[in-house]
Design a protein around this motif. Structure first.
Motif, PDB file in Angstrom:
ATOM      1  N   ASP A 137       0.830  -1.208   0.000  1.00 46.44           N
ATOM      2  CA  ASP A 137       0.000   0.000   0.000  1.00 46.44           C
ATOM      3  C   ASP A 137       0.863   1.256   0.000  1.00 46.44           C
ATOM      4  N   ASN A 138       1.963   1.217   0.751  1.00 47.37           N
ATOM      5  CA  ASN A 138       2.839   2.382   0.848  1.00 47.37           C
ATOM      6  C   ASN A 138       3.458   2.720  -0.507  1.00 47.37           C
ATOM      7  N   ARG A 139       3.869   1.686  -1.248  1.00 43.74           N
ATOM      8  CA  ARG A 139       4.452   1.945  -2.570  1.00 43.74           C
ATOM      9  C   ARG A 139       3.399   2.491  -3.538  1.00 43.74           C
ATOM     10  N   LEU A 140       2.195   1.973  -3.476  1.00 44.60           N
ATOM     11  CA  LEU A 140       1.115   2.509  -4.313  1.00 44.60           C
ATOM     12  C   LEU A 140       0.896   3.990  -4.023  1.00 44.60           C
ATOM     13  N   GLU A 141       0.853   4.337  -2.739  1.00 43.42           N
ATOM     14  CA  GLU A 141       0.642   5.731  -2.352  1.00 43.42           C
ATOM     15  C   GLU A 141       1.790   6.608  -2.848  1.00 43.42           C
ATOM     16  N   GLN A 142       3.022   6.132  -2.716  1.00 42.07           N
ATOM     17  CA  GLN A 142       4.163   6.905  -3.216  1.00 42.07           C
ATOM     18  C   GLN A 142       4.077   7.101  -4.725  1.00 42.07           C
ATOM     19  N   ALA A 143       3.666   6.044  -5.443  1.00 43.06           N
ATOM     20  CA  ALA A 143       3.604   6.119  -6.905  1.00 43.06           C
ATOM     21  C   ALA A 143       2.578   7.149  -7.360  1.00 43.06           C
ATOM     22  N   VAL A 144       1.372   7.102  -6.804  1.00 45.75           N
ATOM     23  CA  VAL A 144       0.334   8.037  -7.267  1.00 45.75           C
ATOM     24  C   VAL A 144       0.659   9.463  -6.840  1.00 45.75           C
ATOM     25  N   ASN A 145       1.397   9.631  -5.751  1.00 44.25           N
ATOM     26  CA  ASN A 145       1.777  10.982  -5.328  1.00 44.25           C
ATOM     27  C   ASN A 145       2.785  11.622  -6.275  1.00 44.25           C
ATOM     28  N   LEU A 146       3.477  10.812  -7.071  1.00 41.66           N
ATOM     29  CA  LEU A 146       4.399  11.355  -8.069  1.00 41.66           C
ATOM     30  C   LEU A 146       3.663  11.989  -9.244  1.00 41.66           C
ATOM     31  N   VAL A 147       2.440  11.586  -9.454  1.00 38.88           N
ATOM     32  CA  VAL A 147       1.688  12.014 -10.635  1.00 38.88           C
ATOM     33  C   VAL A 147       1.051  13.376 -10.382  1.00 38.88           C
ATOM     34  N   GLN A 148       1.389  14.343 -11.226  1.00 37.39           N
ATOM     35  CA  GLN A 148       0.834  15.692 -11.106  1.00 37.39           C
ATOM     36  C   GLN A 148      -0.079  16.057 -12.263  1.00 37.39           C
ATOM     37  N   GLY A 149      -0.356  15.101 -13.138  1.00 35.16           N
ATOM     38  CA  GLY A 149      -1.232  15.364 -14.276  1.00 35.16           C
ATOM     39  C   GLY A 149      -0.951  14.376 -15.388  1.00 35.16           C
ATOM     40  N   LEU A 150      -1.433  14.683 -16.580  1.00 36.33           N
ATOM     41  CA  LEU A 150      -1.168  13.854 -17.745  1.00 36.33           C
ATOM     42  C   LEU A 150       0.320  13.883 -18.094  1.00 36.33           C
ATOM     43  N   PHE A 151       0.783  12.881 -18.777  1.00 42.01           N
ATOM     44  CA  PHE A 151       2.164  12.836 -19.245  1.00 42.01           C
ATOM     45  C   PHE A 151       2.449  14.053 -20.117  1.00 42.01           C
ATOM     46  N   LEU A 152       3.462  14.845 -19.741  1.00 44.46           N
ATOM     47  CA  LEU A 152       3.817  16.090 -20.431  1.00 44.46           C
ATOM     48  C   LEU A 152       2.568  16.933 -20.711  1.00 44.46           C
TER      49      LEU A 152
END
Length: 732
Positions: A137-152
């Motif tokens: 669960d912790n890795r999932l949370e870290q992964a989605v927190n990296l996303v700030q929007g669509l790719f480029l």
């Protein structure tokens, strides 16, 4: 992490704090060096070069390939020169010449990003977090927190089609991974009853990928569990309408079932309560739900803990308002006979499908279902929200109901389960505009289900004598929309006591070419009081003939004469003596008040007008005609234009067109569709001066406005005049 014994060389993938160069692509493009934002990029081509190299560092890239990727329209020598300049600028801004090891491996023939340098890339970190087994669960949370929007997000190179296609494919690839991660982490929180946290991630998922139906169901369920039942049902209604309008499909059965569960109070908020105890049991084999509520619970009981509460109806009071509405009444003829032939269960399935198909059309045109019966429904347009074109919407709703019902009957007739049982079913639809009383039920305020009165009674009487399979419209409604539809008189009916007679007409369909309902047919008058505005428009036309495009906005309240001004301009332009080898090309697109949620609604009509595509023609003829017209205007780029226009117009794709669109979805499809329209208009304007009139932009859908904004820059390259007509409405 050290590599190969080279002290001080760190892999970037998950060591952001050790990286000299930090690059973000999961959202707007951001670059920082030693914690400071990087500036000094000479152009977006330099940024694109950096993004491309960092996302494919495993092999060297030949210079001629990179030049063709970013400068495809340049001669090879000029493209390679541009690449050299971009590379020099890139090395300077990221400090490549002064760092060891360098970020770039450069030879005379190739360029490669050095994946052993001290850099960090959010896309790599995102994928590494998701690739670990088991995925916590912790890795999932870290992964989605990296996303700030669509790719480029927001990044585009309009003059570099190969790069755009690479960008779209990457955007789709990462988009699928992000959606899967958001769905998973929301499901984890939902399993833990952390509904608010789950809801945050579910909203992000739907914002990024609104077509993901699993995500829509997850969001609806979480909204209900967070006590936001009304928002969940509104989201379902909106999603249904968008599916019908843009894709011509209905929601999956699981989505429909979920909406009914929420509506019935079977999925409810988890709250602290002091009067009702609820227990969670094993799912009942017959009911299928795991909630149990006690039969005897009073307000005197005091309990603690978590309670799952049903939604209880409020008290009823009457607070009535008189309103003018357009009523649509639909009844399925032959339903009683069907019941005796197929039995209760199969009959209920067939009739539920029919009523759902009819209800979707009501939502599509902004109406509300007033009531259901076992073989029909009554809908109102204007009971809750009044529109100036409610009578037009009502007739369109009725015609769409007939089309949807006919399509459903064909589908059922082809089914082995219902073969031979539905051929005698027919749909009658009646429409009338008149006064009703809309009552307020309890604290919820007025609702369409409490509308009653004369207009509903007249539609019921019309149903008695209406012919099967027809749409009957009263004389009252017909007068309001007469220029827009084809009509066939159906005589008179007795409308009630006192000998009142109501003339009725059959609505055959919308006219192929319709004018806006302004003025009285056959009458005209001189234009008065608009001399300055008219001269400004004439000046824009004169400059267009000289090869200079422009943008003109015509803004004014409803009825002030905006459309009349533009119509007078067109008449004057048509009477102008020809001074060139070609005529002025005049194209008009109109936004509709009931199509504000339909993507490209402005452009579908405008392009059909430009390409002379008959809206009444059978689909196969329109498909062939579209390709022929595109071949005439764009002989050098047919495959870059035709498939995307066909998809925009909801026409079937075959052969090469179908292959061209395979695998292109979402944002990628949007970018290439924008480019296709741009290419078409540019080619037309190269042949003759082009005027594009965009009427009623205050009703434009968001996608149409974005495409218009994208196309306005054409005035810098070709003789095209944009005339944008709209009301001064703040929200637009």
């Amino acid at each position: 992490m050290y590599d190969g014994g080279k002290v001080g060389v760190f892999h970037s993938r998950n060591r952001k704090n050790m990286a000299h160069l930090s690059i973000r692509v999961l959202g707007p493009f951001q670059v920082s060096l030693d914690g400071e934002p990087v500036s000094g990029f000479a152009s977006d081509k330099v940024r694109a070069l950096l993004a491309y190299l960092t996302l494919s560092p495993d092999s060297p890239h030949r210079r001629e390939v990179l030049a063709g990727l970013l400068w495809p329209e340049f001669p090879e020598r000029a493209a390679r020169s541009s690449l050299r300049n971009a590379l020099a600028n890139l090395r300077q801004v990221i400090g490549d010449r002064t760092i060891s090891p360098p970020f770039l491996h450069i030879t005379r023939q190739t360029i490669q990003f050095n994946n052993q340098s001290t850099y960090w890339l959010d896309a790599d970190a995102f994928e590494e977090l998701l690739d670990v087994v088991p995925l916590t669960d912790n890795r999932l949370e870290q992964a989605v927190n990296l996303v700030q929007g669509l790719f480029l997000e927001g990044f585009t190179l309009a003059d570099a089609a190969p790069f755009e296609e690479w960008l779209l494919l990457r955007r789709e690839r990462f988009g699928r991974k992000v959606v899967a991660a958001l769905y998973s982490i929301a499901a984890v929180y939902e399993e833990q009853d952390a509904f608010e946290q789950a809801l945050t991630h579910a909203r992000r998922l739907v914002d990024l990928e609104p077509w993901e139906e699993d995500g829509q169901r997850q969001l609806m369920r979480l909204l209900a569990r967070c006590g936001q039942r009304d928002e969940a049902l509104v989201r379902y209604t909106t999603f249904c309408q968008v599916l019908v309008d843009e894709l011509g499909v209905e929601p999956e059965p699981a989505t429909i079932v979920l909406s009914e569960q929420i509506r019935a109070g079977m999925i409810v908020a988890t709250l602290r309560h002091t009067s009702v105890r609820a227990s969670v049991q094993e799912p009942d084999a017959d009911v299928g739900f795991g909630l149990s509520f006690p039969q005897a619970a009073t307000s005197a009981q005091s309990v603690t803990g978590t309670a799952l509460l049903p939604i209880l109806p409020g008290t009823v009071s009457l607070d009535a308002e008189r309103r003018t509405v357009s009523v649509v009444r639909a009844n399925v003829r032959g339903s009683a006979e069907l019941l005796t032939r197929v039995g209760t269960e199969d009959w209920a399935v067939i009739m539920s499908q029919a009523l759902h198909a009819l209800g979707i059309q009501v939502l599509r045109f902004g109406g509300e279902v007033n009531r259901h019966s076992e073989d029909g429904l009554v809908a109102c347009l204007g009971a809750m929200t009044a529109h100036e074109d409610d009578p037009e919407r009502a007739v369109l709703t009725a015609l769409a109901m007939q089309d949807a019902f006919a399509a459903l009957m064909v589908e059922l007739a082809e089914s082995e389960d219902h073969d031979g049982f539905v051929q005698d079913l027919n749909l009658n639809v009646s429409v009338h505009t008149g006064p009703v009383v809309v009552a307020a039920a309890g604290e919820s305020g007025p609702g369409p289900d409490t509308a009653m009165g004369e207009a509903l009674a007249y539609t019921a009487r019309m149903q008695i004598t209406a012919e099967p399979g027809e749409v009957w419209v009263s004389e009252v409604t017909r007068r309001l929309v007469e220029p827009l539809f084809e009509w066939l008189p159906r005589g008179e009916i007795n409308a009630g006591k006192g000998g009142y007679v109501l003339k009725v007409y059959r609505a055959l369909g919308r006219k192929t070419l319709t004018e806006k309902m302004r003025g009285i047919a056959g009458l005209s008058s001189p234009l008065i009081g608009r001399d300055d505005e008219f001269r400004a428009l004439q000046g824009a036309i004169e400059r267009l003939w000289d090869g200079v495009g422009g943008i003109v906005t015509v803004i004014g309240e409803a009825g002030i004469g905006k459309s009349r001004l533009v119509a007078e301009l067109r008449q004057t332009a048509d009477r102008r003596p020809r001074l060139a080898d070609s005529d002025l090309v005049w194209v008009e697109g109109r936004c509709l008040s009931y199509a504000t949620g339909v993507a490209y609604s402005l452009w579908v009509g405008a392009l059909r007008s430009l390409l002379n595509l008959d809206t009444a023609a059978v689909q196969a003829v329109t498909v062939d005609a579209l390709r022929e017209r595109v071949q005439i205007f764009c002989p050098d780029c047919v495959d870059e234009v035709h498939p995307f226009l066909a998809q925009m117009m909801s026409l079937p794709l075959t052969g090469g067109a179908e292959v061209r669109l395979r695998g292109i979805e979402g944002a990628g499809l949007r970018v290439l569709t924008f480019r296709a329209v741009e290419l078409l208009l540019a080619h037309v304007a190269d042949l003759a001066p082009l005027v594009v009139v965009c009427e009623d932009l205050h009703w434009a859908d968001a996608t149409s406005l974005e495409l218009l904004d994208h196309l306005l820059t054409l005035t810098d390259r070709v003789p095209i005049l944009w005339i944008c007509v709209f009301r001064p409405e703040a929200e637009r």
